[in-house]
Each structure stands twice: as C-alpha cells, then as structure tokens.
Write a protein that holds these residues in place. Structure first.
Motif, mmCIF file in Angstrom:
data_model
loop_
_atom_site.group_PDB
_atom_site.id
_atom_site.type_symbol
_atom_site.label_atom_id
_atom_site.label_comp_id
_atom_site.label_asym_id
_atom_site.label_seq_id
_atom_site.Cartn_x
_atom_site.Cartn_y
_atom_site.Cartn_z
ATOM 1 N N PHE A 131 -2.485 -12.003 -10.836
ATOM 2 C CA PHE A 131 -1.309 -11.134 -10.782
ATOM 3 C C PHE A 131 -0.151 -11.799 -10.039
ATOM 4 N N ASP A 132 1.065 -11.550 -10.522
ATOM 5 C CA ASP A 132 2.224 -12.079 -9.804
ATOM 6 C C ASP A 132 2.659 -11.156 -8.666
ATOM 7 N N HIS A 133 2.325 -9.866 -8.772
ATOM 8 C CA HIS A 133 2.602 -8.913 -7.696
ATOM 9 C C HIS A 133 1.366 -8.055 -7.459
ATOM 10 N N LEU A 134 1.239 -7.579 -6.216
ATOM 11 C CA LEU A 134 0.130 -6.705 -5.848
ATOM 12 C C LEU A 134 0.663 -5.476 -5.123
ATOM 13 N N LEU A 135 0.050 -4.334 -5.427
ATOM 14 C CA LEU A 135 0.300 -3.098 -4.708
ATOM 15 C C LEU A 135 -0.960 -2.787 -3.912
ATOM 16 N N LEU A 136 -0.857 -2.798 -2.593
ATOM 17 C CA LEU A 136 -1.989 -2.558 -1.705
ATOM 18 C C LEU A 136 -1.935 -1.125 -1.200
ATOM 19 N N LEU A 137 -2.990 -0.367 -1.505
ATOM 20 C CA LEU A 137 -3.048 1.043 -1.143
ATOM 21 C C LEU A 137 -4.236 1.339 -0.240
ATOM 22 N N ASN A 138 -4.071 2.323 0.596
ATOM 23 C CA ASN A 138 -5.181 3.021 1.235
ATOM 24 C C ASN A 138 -4.694 4.437 1.498
ATOM 25 N N LYS A 139 -4.640 5.203 0.423
ATOM 26 C CA LYS A 139 -4.068 6.548 0.351
ATOM 27 C C LYS A 139 -2.536 6.516 0.417
ATOM 28 N N ASN A 140 -1.981 5.807 1.383
ATOM 29 C CA ASN A 140 -0.550 5.539 1.339
ATOM 30 C C ASN A 140 -0.333 4.072 0.977
#
Length: 249
Positions: free
Chosen positions: A204-213
């Motif tokens: 992936f060129d971008h990542l979205l890191l979540l942990n509920k928010n």
C-alpha cells in the motif's frame, strides 16, 4: 475533484458500544490504501458504515465530492469470506456476471457483451477454467479471486475489500495484489482492510491506522514507524521492529 473518498467525524455503535469514534480522513484518486489496526479496532465496521451497509451514529461520507447514492453503481465491495454463504447454488461464472447487474435497468437481463465481459474478468484473475463450478467447491484463494472478478465486472471506480488475503494461498495473494496495483495505475481507488503488517508497506502507498479512533493516516513508511504503530498495538506486544512485524487482526 481529486478526492475519491472523504469521511468526516464518523461514529458507529454496535450493541450499545461505540466501536468507531470520530474518524475523519480523505483519500485521493488513484490510491491503494490499507486499513490496519488490532483485532476489534473497528476496521470492517468503519468500511461497512461508510458504504451504508450498517447504520452510523453520525458523520458524513462523500464519494468524488457527492453523496454515496449518486456513485453507488461505481463502487465495488468485496466482503470478508466469513460473510458469504458458500453453500448457495450458484456457479463461478454467475457470481462474476452479477457484477454487471448494477448498470442494467429494472428487469433487464445481461446481454451477450455482458457475458463476454464477465468471462474476460474471470480470465484476468486466472479462474476461467472453473466457470461452471459451484462457488463453494473452490479453495479460499480461488473464491477470493472470483469475488474480485465480480468487482472488476462492475467497472467500478472505487473498490472496498475487507480482509481479502485472509486464509488464501500465496499464489492467489500475489494475483490479487498485482491486480489491485494495475487498477491503481488505471486511476482506480482501492481501500483494503488488512491484517499483515509485514507486507503493508510493499502493498500500500498509504495506511490508515485505527483503534476505534484514528491513530494516523499517511504514507505507509510513515505510519509503520514504531512510535506510531505502538499507539494502536501497545497492548498486544511490547517490542516492535520498524519492519517485518506480523500482527493478525
């Protein structure tokens, strides 16, 4: 409009518990984005809520600057394999042909060109020789390829895939990621819920890191820095290398 997807202040609850809290981010056109985070982080929930597949508490979702309703026919969704009834009596070819239905009018049937296109999509994922098989007879990797072929048949501009690499063989995983890369080159936008951090930077060129928010959204190498990633995974392990970490969610 360079934004393919924009989410503003998304909140989602499940059985009275808030599982997605104040998520805001935007994705440019022609992006391949991984959505990562620990088990129970709300990754799949956020994706389903953005697509109006489950209700949200509040928040706004725009597709190419407009409402999701206006672009629904150009959005392809590949659910988790666990969400699919594999005993349903349908052939591989007919699964892929379903991808042509969004553009058909009410009560209209697929044309010869629609059927030819569905077969071409099967060829793209290397599954044309299985076209007459019942979908439940295939391996996990083969099933995932077929559902990607259905998404291709839809001629979508925006693709959402929920855990497409879970429980599949290496060859199928390579086939799928290579197709996703080609879609990106063609100007398509792809979001993928993903669990394997060891491959996240190369995929992936971008990542979205979540942990509920939302913990962080940005370039993959930026998100995968130990000081960033531990904000989401701190309770699951005590030490992180910058690369080569394999965490299942």
């Amino acid at each position: 409009m360079d934004e393919a997807l924009k989410i503003d202040h998304l909140y989602v609850s499940y059985l009275g518990n808030q599982v997605v809290k104040d998520i805001s981010f935007s994705v440019d056109k022609s992006s391949l984005v991984g959505i990562i985070g620990p088990n129970g982080a709300g990754k799949s929930t956020m994706m389903k809520a953005a697509l109006h597949l489950i209700p949200k508490d509040k928040g706004e979702v725009q597709i190419f600057g407009e409402s999701l309703k206006k672009w629904r026919k150009k959005i392809a969704y590949v659910p988790q394999r666990s969400d699919i009834d594999w005993d349903f009596p349908i052939t591989v070819f007919d699964v892929v042909l379903l991808g042509t239905y969004p553009k058909l009018g009410l009560f209209k049937r697929p044309t010869k060109s629609d059927r030819e296109w569905a077969y071409e999509c099967l060829k793209t994922v290397g599954m044309e020789t299985f076209s007459n098989r019942q979908i439940g007879e295939l391996s996990g990797g083969q099933q995932q390829r077929v559902f990607l072929a259905r998404a291709l048949a839809q001629k979508a501009e925006l693709f959402f895939l929920d855990e497409p690499f879970v429980g599949i063989d290496v060859a199928s995983e390579e086939t799928i990621i290579n197709i996703l890369r080609e879609l990106k080159k063609e100007g398509k936008t792809i979001l993928v819920v993903h669990h394997d951090l060891s491959k996240a930077e190369s995929y992936f060129d971008h990542l979205l890191l979540l942990n509920k928010n939302m913990i962080h959204y940005g370039a993959s190498e930026e998100v995968l820095q130990p000081e960033v990633i531990t904000k989401a995974y701190a309770n699951q392990f005590s030490f992180l290398q910058p690369k080569g970490v394999n965490v299942t969610s």
